[in-house]
Design an enzyme around this catalytic site. Structure first.
Site, PDB file in Angstrom:
ATOM      1  N   HIS A 203       0.799  -1.221   0.000  1.00 10.13           N
ATOM      2  CA  HIS A 203       0.000   0.000   0.000  1.00 10.13           C
ATOM      3  C   HIS A 203       0.835   1.275   0.000  1.00 10.13           C
ATOM      4  O   HIS A 203       0.294   2.364  -0.110  1.00 10.13           O
ATOM      5  CB  HIS A 203      -0.926   0.027   1.220  1.00 10.13           C
ATOM      6  CG  HIS A 203      -0.191   0.204   2.507  1.00 10.13           C
ATOM      7  ND1 HIS A 203       0.459  -0.813   3.128  1.00 10.13           N
ATOM      8  CD2 HIS A 203       0.031   1.311   3.252  1.00 10.13           C
ATOM      9  CE1 HIS A 203       1.038  -0.351   4.222  1.00 10.13           C
ATOM     10  NE2 HIS A 203       0.794   0.932   4.327  1.00 10.13           N
TER      11      HIS A 203
HETATM   12  C1  UD1 Z   1      -2.122   5.207   6.040  1.00 12.64           C
HETATM   13  C2  UD1 Z   1      -0.807   5.633   6.697  1.00 12.64           C
HETATM   14  C3  UD1 Z   1       0.247   4.538   6.511  1.00 12.64           C
HETATM   15  C4  UD1 Z   1      -0.271   3.198   6.992  1.00 12.64           C
HETATM   16  C5  UD1 Z   1      -1.573   2.902   6.269  1.00 12.64           C
HETATM   17  C6  UD1 Z   1      -2.157   1.565   6.678  1.00 12.64           C
HETATM   18  C7  UD1 Z   1      -0.260   8.018   6.675  1.00 12.64           C
HETATM   19  C8  UD1 Z   1       0.603   9.041   6.073  1.00 12.64           C
HETATM   20  N1  UD1 Z   1      -0.264   6.829   6.071  1.00 12.64           N
HETATM   21  O1  UD1 Z   1      -1.911   5.125   4.645  1.00 12.64           O
HETATM   22  O2  UD1 Z   1       1.389   4.887   7.253  1.00 12.64           O
HETATM   23  O3  UD1 Z   1       0.685   2.211   6.750  1.00 12.64           O
HETATM   24  O4  UD1 Z   1      -2.500   3.949   6.565  1.00 12.64           O
HETATM   25  O5  UD1 Z   1      -3.298   1.281   5.966  1.00 12.64           O
HETATM   26  O6  UD1 Z   1      -0.893   8.281   7.679  1.00 12.64           O
HETATM   27  N2  UD1 Z   1      -9.283   4.607   1.995  1.00 12.64           N
HETATM   28  C9  UD1 Z   1     -10.477   3.908   1.953  1.00 12.64           C
HETATM   29  N3  UD1 Z   1     -11.048   3.558   3.154  1.00 12.64           N
HETATM   30  C10 UD1 Z   1     -10.509   3.877   4.346  1.00 12.64           C
HETATM   31  C11 UD1 Z   1      -9.321   4.602   4.373  1.00 12.64           C
HETATM   32  C12 UD1 Z   1      -8.717   4.956   3.186  1.00 12.64           C
HETATM   33  O7  UD1 Z   1     -10.986   3.596   0.903  1.00 12.64           O
HETATM   34  O8  UD1 Z   1     -11.105   3.523   5.385  1.00 12.64           O
HETATM   35  C13 UD1 Z   1      -8.628   4.957   0.704  1.00 12.64           C
HETATM   36  C14 UD1 Z   1      -8.997   6.335   0.220  1.00 12.64           C
HETATM   37  O9  UD1 Z   1      -9.055   6.309  -1.172  1.00 12.64           O
HETATM   38  C15 UD1 Z   1      -7.806   7.165   0.638  1.00 12.64           C
HETATM   39  C16 UD1 Z   1      -6.657   6.183   0.509  1.00 12.64           C
HETATM   40  O10 UD1 Z   1      -7.223   4.922   0.886  1.00 12.64           O
HETATM   41  O11 UD1 Z   1      -7.638   8.311  -0.098  1.00 12.64           O
HETATM   42  C17 UD1 Z   1      -5.461   6.504   1.367  1.00 12.64           C
HETATM   43  O12 UD1 Z   1      -5.822   6.600   2.755  1.00 12.64           O
HETATM   44  P1  UD1 Z   1      -4.864   7.431   3.774  1.00 12.64           P
HETATM   45  O13 UD1 Z   1      -5.364   7.326   5.164  1.00 12.64           O
HETATM   46  O14 UD1 Z   1      -4.646   8.792   3.218  1.00 12.64           O
HETATM   47  O15 UD1 Z   1      -3.474   6.696   3.659  1.00 12.64           O
HETATM   48  P2  UD1 Z   1      -3.130   5.138   3.646  1.00 12.64           P
HETATM   49  O16 UD1 Z   1      -2.573   4.827   2.315  1.00 12.64           O
HETATM   50  O17 UD1 Z   1      -4.253   4.290   4.148  1.00 12.64           O
END
Ligand code: UD1
Length: 359
Positions: A203
């Site tokens: 991821h």
């Molecule tokens: C975040 C953390 C990362 C961790 C990861 C575990 C930061 C900078 N990154 O990354 O360190 O390893 O979580 O998963 O804090 N999304 C969904 N559903 C959700 C949450 C997210 O669909 O419940 C999708 C959305 O499109 C979103 C994308 O995932 O834009 C990224 O989510 P985000 O929380 O920004 O970062 P992660 O890649 O999950």
């Protein structure tokens, strides 16, 4: 004494669980604030249920967005909550945006921050997590470390022995706690997995947001899946990028993200794990499962020196790297990865509080 825990994203939850459990066994009061960085049931609420963490007292519901937007929303919405509770400690976990945002708000209100999983460094400033770790550690007055290398790093950065407490790895508390349940769950069978499979999770932006690199990873996984069962519970952003790029995964079984216990069952039964997750590097070490980390560096070097982890920076090397890997019959767990780290966190918080009050 009031502990206010701030969590927001999936990897925070297995870190909070053992600390909260240890807190419940003492006389401390506890408040849990969820920032809402992760919000899908399987990325968030499912973890609370499976890890026996009470429903958060407050949900800031910040959702997804750019790093600046997400961080700013957390800061804005957390401030009144901290002002309402004025806790003795704001306890933050790991290295996600919620961790850094909460630390900044807390110290500016004159509150003390305790960082669980302090002192880890990849020394790679392209990673958002590295910035989150550096800022959080700089602002924290209690640095609770998972491994001795983290103590040494913090000392090199000018932190004093009084501020650093080695507590061991809270992730491994959760692992030991949930392992019997995972083994009874029958999840692998239900998913049609017989025997040992290669389990994949990816991821990190550096792997999945770069179309060329994701293509190279997909090609390696396709080749591995010709000879092995390969299962890939994909993070939402990874699935999105795979679809956008039209990457062909061949016989790889791609599925939606799974809950904590289900993932543990998958990893416990795996022949090899291919990942870029920090938590999985640790969990595979504790379980003796070979781990190939598709990154140039790791903030968890102990999983290489004392565990089963190996860095594979070039996805083209994955096919060769997987050959001949064997599970360890008797995994060696690093010091303090013993299921009691949560208790040591609460002890340290109480001890430091008593000392400060006395002074
Ligand atoms: C975040 C953390 C990362 C961790 C990861 C575990 C930061 C900078 N990154 O990354 O360190 O390893 O979580 O998963 O804090 N999304 C969904 N559903 C959700 C949450 C997210 O669909 O419940 C999708 C959305 O499109 C979103 C994308 O995932 O834009 C990224 O989510 P985000 O929380 O920004 O970062 P992660 O890649 O999950």
């Amino acid at each position: 004494m009031l502990l206010l825990h701030v969590v927001g994203a999936r990897p925070n939850f297995p870190k909070l669980a053992p600390v909260h459990r240890a807190g419940r066994r003492t006389s401390v009061d506890q408040v849990v604030v969820h920032t809402g960085q992760h919000y899908d049931d399987v990325m968030s609420a499912a973890f609370f249920r499976e890890l026996d963490i009470p429903t958060p007292d407050v949900d800031l519901e910040v959702g997804s967005g750019s790093h600046a937007l997400q961080t700013a929303r957390i800061m804005e919405r957390l401030e009144p909550v901290l002002l309402q509770w004025m806790p003795d400690w704001v306890v933050v976990y790991g290295d996600v945006n919620s961790t850094m945002a909460a630390s900044i708000v807390a110290v500016k209100l004159g509150l003390r921050v305790a960082h669980v999983e302090a002192g880890l460094r990849s020394n790679d400033w392209r990673m958002p997590e590295e910035i989150n770790r550096m800022v959080t550690d700089r602002l924290s007055s209690l640095l609770l470390t998972p491994s001795r290398d983290a103590d040494a790093t913090l000392r090199r950065e000018g932190k004093t022995d009084d501020e650093i407490v080695f507590v061991g790895n809270v992730m491994i508390d959760s692992l030991f706690h949930a392992l019997p349940r995972a083994r009874r769950s029958g999840f692998r069978k239900r998913m049609g997995i017989n025997g040992r499979a290669v389990v994949v999770t990816l991821h990190r932006p550096s792997n999945v947001d770069d179309a060329e690199r994701l293509g190279a990873i997909a090609s390696a996984l396709r080749e591995i899946a010709e000879e092995h069962d390969v299962v890939f519970p994909a993070h939402p952003r990874t699935r999105q990028r795979l679809e956008e790029g039209g990457h062909d995964l061949g016989k790889v079984q791609l599925f939606d993200p799974v809950g904590y216990t289900q993932m543990l069952d998958l990893v416990d039964g795996a022949s090899v794990v291919i990942t870029d997750s920090g938590g999985l590097q640790e969990e595979t070490t504790a379980l003796g499962v070979p781990c190939l980390t598709v990154r140039e560096n790791t903030e968890r070097p102990i999983t290489i020196t004392e565990g089963t982890n190996r860095l594979v920076p070039d996805p083209g090397d994955l096919v060769g790297a997987i050959r001949g890997l064997e599970r360890e019959a008797k995994p060696r767990c690093p010091e303090g990865w013993d299921g009691k780290a949560g208790e040591r966190v609460v002890e340290a918080l109480v001890r430091k509080q008593v000392r400060t009050t006395a002074a």
